[in-house]
Every structure is written in C-alpha cells, then in structure tokens.
Design an enzyme around this catalytic site. Structure first.
Site, PDB file in Angstrom:
ATOM      1  N   ILE A 170      -1.066 -11.290  -1.412  1.00  0.00           N
ATOM      2  CA  ILE A 170      -1.668 -12.730  -1.406  1.00  0.00           C
ATOM      3  C   ILE A 170      -3.130 -12.733  -0.931  1.00  0.00           C
ATOM      4  CG2 ILE A 170      -1.439 -15.103  -0.752  1.00  0.00           C
ATOM      5  CD1 ILE A 170       1.663 -14.703  -0.283  1.00  0.00           C
ATOM      6  N   ARG A 199       6.250 -16.922  -8.859  1.00  0.00           N
ATOM      7  CA  ARG A 199       6.478 -15.674  -9.613  1.00  0.00           C
ATOM      8  C   ARG A 199       7.593 -15.032  -9.110  1.00  0.00           C
ATOM      9  NH1 ARG A 199       0.419 -13.705 -10.223  1.00  0.00           N
ATOM     10  NH2 ARG A 199      -0.497 -15.465 -11.302  1.00  0.00           N
ATOM     11  N   HIS A 222     -10.082  -7.342   1.951  1.00  0.00           N
ATOM     12  CA  HIS A 222     -10.315  -6.382   0.895  1.00  0.00           C
ATOM     13  C   HIS A 222      -8.778  -6.396  -0.252  1.00  0.00           C
ATOM     14  CE1 HIS A 222     -13.149  -5.107   3.721  1.00  0.00           C
ATOM     15  NE2 HIS A 222     -12.228  -4.509   4.615  1.00  0.00           N
ATOM     16  N   PHE A 260       0.788  -1.076  -0.198  1.00  0.00           N
ATOM     17  CA  PHE A 260       0.215  -0.015  -0.018  1.00  0.00           C
ATOM     18  C   PHE A 260       0.809   1.418   0.070  1.00  0.00           C
ATOM     19  CE2 PHE A 260      -3.053   3.141   2.116  1.00  0.00           C
ATOM     20  CZ  PHE A 260      -4.130   3.044   1.054  1.00  0.00           C
ATOM     21  N   GLU A 261       1.949   1.086   0.678  1.00  0.00           N
ATOM     22  CA  GLU A 261       3.009   2.291   0.744  1.00  0.00           C
ATOM     23  C   GLU A 261       3.716   2.296  -0.449  1.00  0.00           C
ATOM     24  OE1 GLU A 261       2.569   0.189   3.537  1.00  0.00           O
ATOM     25  OE2 GLU A 261       1.112   1.913   4.193  1.00  0.00           O
ATOM     26  N   THR A 283      -5.335 -11.388   2.817  1.00  0.00           N
ATOM     27  CA  THR A 283      -5.490  -9.879   2.776  1.00  0.00           C
ATOM     28  C   THR A 283      -6.874  -9.511   2.524  1.00  0.00           C
ATOM     29  OG1 THR A 283      -3.263  -9.601   1.408  1.00  0.00           O
ATOM     30  CG2 THR A 283      -4.456  -7.921   1.650  1.00  0.00           C
TER      31      THR A 283
HETATM   32  N1  RBF Z   1       0.936  -5.703   2.443  1.00  0.00           N
HETATM   33  C1  RBF Z   1       1.338  -6.217   1.007  1.00  0.00           C
HETATM   34  O1  RBF Z   1       2.435  -5.920   0.721  1.00  0.00           O
HETATM   35  N2  RBF Z   1       0.833  -7.756   1.082  1.00  0.00           N
HETATM   36  C2  RBF Z   1      -0.194  -8.141   1.767  1.00  0.00           C
HETATM   37  O2  RBF Z   1      -0.532  -9.197   1.317  1.00  0.00           O
HETATM   38  C3  RBF Z   1      -0.594  -7.467   2.789  1.00  0.00           C
HETATM   39  N3  RBF Z   1      -1.964  -7.835   3.537  1.00  0.00           N
HETATM   40  C4  RBF Z   1      -2.419  -6.877   4.324  1.00  0.00           C
HETATM   41  C5  RBF Z   1      -3.576  -7.737   5.243  1.00  0.00           C
HETATM   42  C6  RBF Z   1      -3.939  -6.811   6.238  1.00  0.00           C
HETATM   43  C7  RBF Z   1      -5.078  -7.375   6.877  1.00  0.00           C
HETATM   44  C8  RBF Z   1      -3.485  -5.471   6.500  1.00  0.00           C
HETATM   45  C9  RBF Z   1      -4.147  -4.675   7.469  1.00  0.00           C
HETATM   46  C10 RBF Z   1      -2.260  -5.139   5.563  1.00  0.00           C
HETATM   47  C11 RBF Z   1      -1.752  -5.830   4.697  1.00  0.00           C
HETATM   48  N4  RBF Z   1      -0.669  -5.248   4.105  1.00  0.00           N
HETATM   49  C12 RBF Z   1      -0.123  -6.202   3.241  1.00  0.00           C
HETATM   50  C13 RBF Z   1       0.068  -4.211   4.350  1.00  0.00           C
HETATM   51  C14 RBF Z   1      -0.468  -2.933   3.585  1.00  0.00           C
HETATM   52  O3  RBF Z   1       0.149  -2.774   2.429  1.00  0.00           O
HETATM   53  C15 RBF Z   1      -0.021  -1.510   4.429  1.00  0.00           C
HETATM   54  O4  RBF Z   1       1.467  -1.735   4.535  1.00  0.00           O
HETATM   55  C16 RBF Z   1      -0.466  -1.617   5.939  1.00  0.00           C
HETATM   56  O5  RBF Z   1      -1.732  -1.757   5.918  1.00  0.00           O
HETATM   57  C17 RBF Z   1      -0.056  -0.172   6.480  1.00  0.00           C
HETATM   58  O6  RBF Z   1      -0.749   0.926   5.851  1.00  0.00           O
END
Ligand code: RBF
Length: 283
Positions: free
Chosen positions: A200, A245, A206, A175-176, A204
C-alpha cells in the site's frame, strides 16, 4: 432498480438434498439458505443470470439451464460422483452442446456450452484435477492477504484441485515472496506457483522500488525455472483500494491469480515439448 433473478423450484426434501449435492459437487457458490417450520430453501448463485421466454417450435428439453464454460469437465464430475445423466453430450441446432443430468427422479438440469469460434488459438482449460499448486502469501497486510488466499483456495477447489495438492507458505512481506516462490518452483513438486501480497503506497516508503523488485523477482523466477507463476500481489494507493481488490469471488485478485495458474498449467501441457507433456502433474 433490478437486483437479480431468482427461479424457485418446489421439491421434496430428498430431491432438495440430491440437487444440493449435485450443485455443490459442481462448485456452485452457495447463496443465502433459509429454514422455518414451514419449509427449507437452499440457494445457489451464479455470476450471471437471465430470464428467457421462448415462443415458436423450438423444443426445450428442460426448464432449468446452466451455462458452463467447460462441459466436458462437468461431464467428468457427474461421472465421478455417479450422478445420473439422462442425455449425454450432444449438439444443438444452434451452435452449442448440452447434456441433461437427473440428480433425483424427475428433477432434470441441463448444462450447456456455446461452441467456440473454430479454434483460432490454443487455450488452457480450467480443470485443476491432478494439478499441484504452491501458494506464497505475504503476512504483511494480512487483513488483505488472507482474503486473497481464501480467494485462491476457493478457485482451486471449485476447479477440482484436491486439498492435498495445495501447499500454502507464508512469508513476512511481499519483498520475500519472489525468493520463496523460486524455492518452491525449484523443488519441481508444483505445476504452478501463485504469489499473493499487498503493498500500500501510503504505508510503504520506497513503494515503487519494492513493487518493481517484487514483480521483477516473480517474473524472473517464472522464466528461469519454467514453472508458471501467477501474480496476485496488490499494489494499491490506499487500504480502501486494497479492500476492493480483495473482495469476495469475482473481485478477488487471489481468485483470479489461481484461475490464471490453472489455465497456464493446462496451456503449458498443450503447447509444451513432448517431454514436458509426458511428465504430467508433479508428484
Ligand atoms: N510488505 C508488504 O507486503 N506490504 C507493504 O506495504 C510493506 N510495507 C513496508 C514498509 C516498510 C517501511 C518496511 C520496512 C517494510 C514493509 N513491508 C511491506 C515488508 C517487506 O516486504 C519485507 O517483508 C520487510 O522489509 C523485511 O524484508
């Protein structure tokens, strides 16, 4: 079942070292070497191998042939590393160009490239010398993303990018990635940004929303900053799929994202405005 082809050459220790230096300089992937009291072997891999037998009057100037996709870059590396070139780039009678290098006396290697169909399109090259890259990598699922990062670094090094021209930035999760990608792009210190992450579905909530947002954000940063961004964020159903991958070399999406970045920088220099061409590599 056939697994691969190995051509074996007997050399002296000195010749072996010279050939190994040449192949390392050109970015060959190392295979499994061996050493016993009876001798030493150094192996070099290539993505494709073929065994060819030829009859007739065709002259074969060398018995070790390496097909490449950018003969001019090979020539530049040979020049830079001061390897002897016994026959400089010249055309063949069959729609290709070749050169012959002689890393050690009497040991010759022929490099060749097929002529492209008369330019029907402008394409970027894969020579990363003098280009600067920012890599943004998510720590989440680092087991996967660190492999993507290794793939990217491998691709950049193989294409001639210098270590000091690569900046790696780690962010908490996918997300960042877009916001940091934009921060780097806006510095104007990078010719391209490579983005790496791993989402994945199983883990995850949403998932779709996050994946869409990450993709949109990276695309938007590319468009609004004018700096090429390439996409190495895996969106996978399972860990198993993610591992596939993030495999070594060809199956590694980090490797592919870096290769695309190099190509896009080169393409931008060819097709961009005169002003952006003059700017050259970011410093
Ligand atoms: N970040 C990833 O890069 N891959 C993931 O599969 C992933 N799964 C997440 C699942 C949950 C429930 C949450 C809360 C965050 C997840 N994040 C994941 C982290 C997200 O990209 C971000 O870093 C955090 O939510 C902080 O903003």
């Amino acid at each position: 079942m056939i697994k691969g082809i190995t051509t074996i050459r007997k050399t002296s220790a000195k010749e072996l070292q010279a050939v190994a230096d040449l192949f390392d300089a050109l970015g060959f992937e190392r295979g499994k070497g061996w050493k016993t009291e009876r001798g030493r072997g150094e192996a070099f891999m290539s993505p494709v191998g073929q065994l060819e037998f030829v009859e007739g009057r065709e002259e074969l100037p060398c018995d070790l042939w390496v097909e490449v996709n950018d003969l001019d870059s090979i020539r530049a590396i040979l020049n830079e590393k001061r390897f002897k070139v016994t026959k400089d780039i010249q055309p063949t009678k069959w729609g290709s160009r070749f050169l012959i290098a002689e890393p050690a006396k009497g040991v010759e290697v022929l490099f060749w490239q097929k002529d492209r169909a008369k330019a029907d399109a402008v394409e970027g090259d894969l020579n990363a010398a003098g280009m600067r890259f920012g890599i943004v990598v998510a720590r989440w699922n680092s087991f996967i993303t660190e492999r993507l990062l290794q793939g990217s670094l491998d691709a950049l090094r193989r294409c001639g990018c210098r270590e000091q021209d690569i900046t790696v930035v780690r962010v908490p999760g996918s997300f960042e990635v877009p916001s940091e990608a934009r921060t780097l792009a806006e510095t104007e210190n990078y010719d391209a940004i490579i983005t790496l992450g791993c989402l994945i579905r199983g883990e995850t909530t949403h998932y779709e929303h996050i994946a869409t947002e990450v993709t949109r954000g990276i695309g938007q940063s590319a468009q609004e900053t004018g700096v090429p961004h390439t996409y190495g964020v895996l969106t996978c159903e399972s860990l198993e799929q993610a591992l596939d991958r993030a495999g070594l070399k060809a199956g590694n999406k980090g490797f592919e994202a870096a290769m695309s970045a190099i190509e896009m920088v080169s393409l931008k220099r060819k097709t961009g405005s005169a002003a952006s061409k003059q700017k050259g590599p970011a410093r």
